[in-house]
Scaffold this motif. Structure first.
Motif, PDB file in Angstrom:
ATOM      1  N   UNK A  86      79.630 -42.047 -30.439  1.00  0.00           N
ATOM      2  CA  UNK A  86      80.943 -42.650 -30.231  1.00  0.00           C
ATOM      3  C   UNK A  86      81.529 -42.901 -31.610  1.00  0.00           C
ATOM      4  N   UNK A  87      82.529 -42.104 -31.966  1.00  0.00           N
ATOM      5  CA  UNK A  87      83.114 -42.144 -33.307  1.00  0.00           C
ATOM      6  C   UNK A  87      84.635 -42.184 -33.210  1.00  0.00           C
ATOM      7  N   UNK A  88      85.276 -42.371 -34.346  1.00  0.00           N
ATOM      8  CA  UNK A  88      86.734 -42.491 -34.371  1.00  0.00           C
ATOM      9  C   UNK A  88      87.433 -41.190 -33.986  1.00  0.00           C
ATOM     10  N   UNK A  89      86.898 -40.049 -34.481  1.00  0.00           N
ATOM     11  CA  UNK A  89      87.592 -38.781 -34.257  1.00  0.00           C
ATOM     12  C   UNK A  89      86.662 -37.603 -34.517  1.00  0.00           C
ATOM     13  N   UNK A  90      87.194 -36.412 -34.323  1.00  0.00           N
ATOM     14  CA  UNK A  90      86.419 -35.184 -34.501  1.00  0.00           C
ATOM     15  C   UNK A  90      85.883 -35.052 -35.921  1.00  0.00           C
ATOM     16  N   UNK A  91      86.695 -35.422 -36.882  1.00  0.00           N
ATOM     17  CA  UNK A  91      86.274 -35.304 -38.277  1.00  0.00           C
ATOM     18  C   UNK A  91      85.026 -36.144 -38.555  1.00  0.00           C
ATOM     19  N   UNK A  92      84.954 -37.336 -37.982  1.00  0.00           N
ATOM     20  CA  UNK A  92      83.769 -38.166 -38.170  1.00  0.00           C
ATOM     21  C   UNK A  92      82.554 -37.534 -37.494  1.00  0.00           C
ATOM     22  N   UNK A  93      82.755 -36.949 -36.327  1.00  0.00           N
ATOM     23  CA  UNK A  93      81.658 -36.263 -35.641  1.00  0.00           C
ATOM     24  C   UNK A  93      81.144 -35.097 -36.487  1.00  0.00           C
ATOM     25  N   UNK A  94      82.054 -34.347 -37.084  1.00  0.00           N
ATOM     26  CA  UNK A  94      81.671 -33.225 -37.948  1.00  0.00           C
ATOM     27  C   UNK A  94      80.888 -33.726 -39.152  1.00  0.00           C
ATOM     28  N   UNK A  95      81.331 -34.808 -39.771  1.00  0.00           N
ATOM     29  CA  UNK A  95      80.630 -35.351 -40.937  1.00  0.00           C
ATOM     30  C   UNK A  95      79.222 -35.814 -40.570  1.00  0.00           C
ATOM     31  N   UNK A  96      79.067 -36.455 -39.414  1.00  0.00           N
ATOM     32  CA  UNK A  96      77.726 -36.863 -38.974  1.00  0.00           C
ATOM     33  C   UNK A  96      76.842 -35.637 -38.774  1.00  0.00           C
TER      34      UNK A  96
END
Length: 115
Positions: A86-96
């Motif tokens: 559960x993240x803020x947005x797609x970019x955060x998911x990609x970084x993880x």
């Protein structure tokens, strides 16, 4: 927003697991632990990928089912498990996903939220 991080094992990740399972596991679990500590891990599961062959069921156009031993698609990458984050947005998911220290492939999929 919730995303599925779908983990695919690779030939390289399988080699590393076989060479030193404990070291590999420590590295992998450290990554998962950091996501959990940040409050972003919702859940997930690893799949049995070493001892039991998967089965694939396909529905034919005629309405019958065909069952085969093996994954849906044979190749270097095989489905190994998934995590829900559960993240803020797609970019955060990609970084993880990019921070995974082991050589799996990760497919990032948004979770469909029902009304």
């Amino acid at each position: 927003m919730k995303y599925a991080l779908v983990i695919f094992e690779t030939d390289e990740s399988r080699r590393r697991i076989q060479a030193d399972r404990a070291a590999y596991r420590k590295e992998y679990e450290g990554w998962i632990g950091s996501i959990a500590a940040a409050g972003k891990l919702v859940g997930g599961e690893a799949l049995e990928t070493e001892h039991i062959t998967p089965a694939t069921v396909r529905r034919t156009a005629g309405g019958t089912s065909a069952v085969t031993d093996g994954p849906v698609q044979a190749g270097e990458e095989t489905l190994g498990g998934w995590f829900i984050i559960d993240v803020a947005d797609r970019e955060e998911a990609v970084e993880l996903a990019k921070s995974l220290p082991t050589p799996e492939t990760i497919e990032i999929r948004p979770i469909l939220e029902s009304a």
